[in-house]
Motif scaffolding. Structure first.
Motif, PDB file in Angstrom:
ATOM      1  N   ILE A 146       8.021 -51.089  36.208  1.00 52.70           N
ATOM      2  CA  ILE A 146       8.526 -52.195  37.024  1.00 52.70           C
ATOM      3  C   ILE A 146       9.829 -51.763  37.680  1.00 52.70           C
ATOM      4  O   ILE A 146      10.715 -51.211  37.023  1.00 52.70           O
ATOM      5  N   ALA A 147       9.948 -52.032  38.991  1.00 56.85           N
ATOM      6  CA  ALA A 147      11.155 -51.647  39.726  1.00 56.85           C
ATOM      7  C   ALA A 147      11.468 -52.703  40.772  1.00 56.85           C
ATOM      8  O   ALA A 147      10.593 -53.463  41.200  1.00 56.85           O
ATOM      9  N   ALA A 148      12.735 -52.752  41.192  1.00 58.55           N
ATOM     10  CA  ALA A 148      13.098 -53.600  42.319  1.00 58.55           C
ATOM     11  C   ALA A 148      12.324 -53.156  43.550  1.00 58.55           C
ATOM     12  O   ALA A 148      12.028 -51.964  43.711  1.00 58.55           O
ATOM     13  N   ASP A 149      11.997 -54.090  44.424  1.00 55.20           N
ATOM     14  CA  ASP A 149      11.228 -53.719  45.611  1.00 55.20           C
ATOM     15  C   ASP A 149      11.979 -52.730  46.496  1.00 55.20           C
ATOM     16  O   ASP A 149      11.370 -51.971  47.247  1.00 55.20           O
TER      17      ASP A 149
ATOM     18  N   GLY B 166       5.641 -41.629  46.954  1.00 60.58           N
ATOM     19  CA  GLY B 166       4.590 -41.869  45.970  1.00 60.58           C
ATOM     20  C   GLY B 166       4.611 -40.894  44.812  1.00 60.58           C
ATOM     21  O   GLY B 166       3.571 -40.645  44.182  1.00 60.58           O
ATOM     22  N   ALA B 167       5.795 -40.331  44.482  1.00 57.37           N
ATOM     23  CA  ALA B 167       5.869 -39.330  43.411  1.00 57.37           C
ATOM     24  C   ALA B 167       5.370 -39.891  42.084  1.00 57.37           C
ATOM     25  O   ALA B 167       4.642 -39.213  41.348  1.00 57.37           O
ATOM     26  N   ILE B 168       5.758 -41.116  41.770  1.00 54.20           N
ATOM     27  CA  ILE B 168       5.322 -41.709  40.505  1.00 54.20           C
ATOM     28  C   ILE B 168       3.829 -42.014  40.551  1.00 54.20           C
ATOM     29  O   ILE B 168       3.086 -41.728  39.600  1.00 54.20           O
ATOM     30  N   GLU B 169       3.380 -42.577  41.665  1.00 53.80           N
ATOM     31  CA  GLU B 169       1.954 -42.872  41.802  1.00 53.80           C
ATOM     32  C   GLU B 169       1.109 -41.598  41.736  1.00 53.80           C
ATOM     33  O   GLU B 169      -0.032 -41.620  41.276  1.00 53.80           O
ATOM     34  N   SER B 170       1.666 -40.480  42.175  1.00 55.47           N
ATOM     35  CA  SER B 170       0.904 -39.230  42.155  1.00 55.47           C
ATOM     36  C   SER B 170       0.594 -38.770  40.736  1.00 55.47           C
ATOM     37  O   SER B 170      -0.311 -37.963  40.527  1.00 55.47           O
ATOM     38  N   THR B 171       1.353 -39.279  39.768  1.00 53.29           N
ATOM     39  CA  THR B 171       1.081 -38.947  38.366  1.00 53.29           C
ATOM     40  C   THR B 171       0.091 -39.939  37.747  1.00 53.29           C
ATOM     41  O   THR B 171      -0.222 -39.847  36.565  1.00 53.29           O
ATOM     42  N   GLY B 172      -0.372 -40.906  38.565  1.00 52.92           N
ATOM     43  CA  GLY B 172      -1.355 -41.877  38.081  1.00 52.92           C
ATOM     44  C   GLY B 172      -0.767 -43.165  37.564  1.00 52.92           C
ATOM     45  O   GLY B 172      -1.472 -43.962  36.944  1.00 52.92           O
TER      46      GLY B 172
ATOM     47  N   LYS C 249       1.175 -46.796  38.296  1.00 54.54           N
ATOM     48  CA  LYS C 249       1.482 -47.818  39.285  1.00 54.54           C
ATOM     49  C   LYS C 249       2.956 -48.217  39.199  1.00 54.54           C
ATOM     50  O   LYS C 249       3.528 -48.294  38.115  1.00 54.54           O
ATOM     51  N   VAL C 250       3.575 -48.459  40.360  1.00 56.24           N
ATOM     52  CA  VAL C 250       4.925 -49.010  40.425  1.00 56.24           C
ATOM     53  C   VAL C 250       4.821 -50.455  40.881  1.00 56.24           C
ATOM     54  O   VAL C 250       4.286 -50.736  41.957  1.00 56.24           O
TER      55      VAL C 250
END
Length: 343
Positions: A82-85, A95-101, A103-104
């Protein structure tokens, strides 16, 4: 050619004291991969600053790399963060975090600061195995909008994370400016106590490059170097990072450099306010977000480099002006003077 750039706080190279350390230790033979005496000295200084001798400190080259490695090490394949928008991992890390699979969850924030009710809402919404499982919260201090968390706000977020079983990770790319802000009542020790992991930014605070990851949660310390290596963050010449952090945390240099950046930003903000302009967020650190007419922005861009951040109506926009450890008074005063003439 611009007269001066207020695009960011890493346009300059490095503070002379850090370059001197690199030069004087240049021919000194050291172990590789962060196991050298320079990195060890830096670790000792940072651990003393955090007040937590049981923490672990690791060095990587940049902020995106730090966030990627930390969150990838924290989260199981089905878990999310979970992160601030406006959070860096949600907007500016490709999308570095999403690239690891993973979701943000970008949630509404107040002046860049995440709110506990938003954290609760995401956890309550994700209740079964047909959805991702929120397992971590990401915050930045200072935030991407230049604001800082108070101790009460951090205490509240940490308490909610403990209650809901969430890890708390703090992005400290501009932590120096947050801690030295006149609006902050937080210390490095407070942040180390309240978070599971944080990183201390060197790149944006006078170093050539480098971030120091501090892991307070012992559960997350095991095999962390494996994650660093797998994600390409383990430098053979780790000494380059360690030597700079040893310099930053000697004689308060880390704080002095950040304080200068904040002082220059406050000087600029006062000048802008005196000319009758408003701000999208309250100026609290070295990032200032005034609202200017579009024509004025065009004129200013003939002499100064800065980001046009977002629209603020049909005829005006928010711009971002960033000062650094090396920003001279004359650059700030020159900008304010030109602003008055052009405005």
């Amino acid at each position: 050619m611009y007269v001066y750039s207020f695009l960011n706080d890493y346009s300059e190279g490095a503070h002379p004291d850090l370059l001197k350390i690199l030069a004087t230790t240049n021919e000194q033979q050291e172990m590789g991969y962060g196991e050298d005496t320079l990195c060890q000295k830096a670790r000792e200084l940072i651990l003393a600053e955090t007040g937590n001798p049981a923490a672990e400190v690791h060095f990587v080259s940049g902020g995106t790399q730090a966030n990627l490695i930390v969150l990838a090490s924290m989260l199981k394949p089905y878990e999310s963060v979970i992160a601030a928008d406006s959070g860096h991992i949600n907007v500016h890390e490709t999308g570095a975090i999403e690239s690891t699979g993973h979701k943000v969850h970008g949630v509404p924030a107040l002046e860049g600061k995440i709110r506990v009710e938003s954290i609760r809402a995401v956890v309550e919404e994700h209740g079964d195995e047909h959805m991702v499982h929120p397992a971590a919260v990401y915050i930045s201090d200072s935030t991407e909008l230049g604001t800082v968390y108070t101790l009460d706000e951090l205490e509240e977020i940490a308490a909610v994370c403990r209650e809901l079983g969430l890890y708390l990770h703090l992005d400290g790319a501009r932590l120096g400016c947050a801690l030295t802000s006149t609006h902050s009542d937080v210390t490095m020790a407070d942040i180390a106590r309240l978070t599971d992991v944080l990183y201390i930014g060197g790149t944006k605070n006078g170093a050539l490059l480098g971030e120091a990851i501090v892991i307070s949660n012992r559960e997350l310390q095991s095999h962390f170097r494996y994650h660093i290596k797998q994600r390409g963050g383990m430098l053979a010449k780790g000494r380059v990072l360690g030597s700079q952090f040893a310099g930053l945390f000697t004689d308060g240099l880390f704080y002095r450099l950040a304080e200068h950046a904040n002082t220059m930003a406050a000087r600029m903000a006062r000048g802008i306010e005196d000319l009758g302009f408003s701000f999208a967020t309250p100026p609290q650190t070295n990032q200032v977000f005034p609202v200017f007419p579009n024509e004025l922005i065009r004129q200013l861009n003939t002499k100064y480099a800065f980001h046009t951040w977002e629209k603020a109506g049909p005829d005006q926009a928010v711009v971002r002006l960033v000062t650094s450890w090396a920003t001279p008074e004359k650059a700030v005063d020159g900008f304010v003077e030109d602003l008055g003439k052009m405005g």
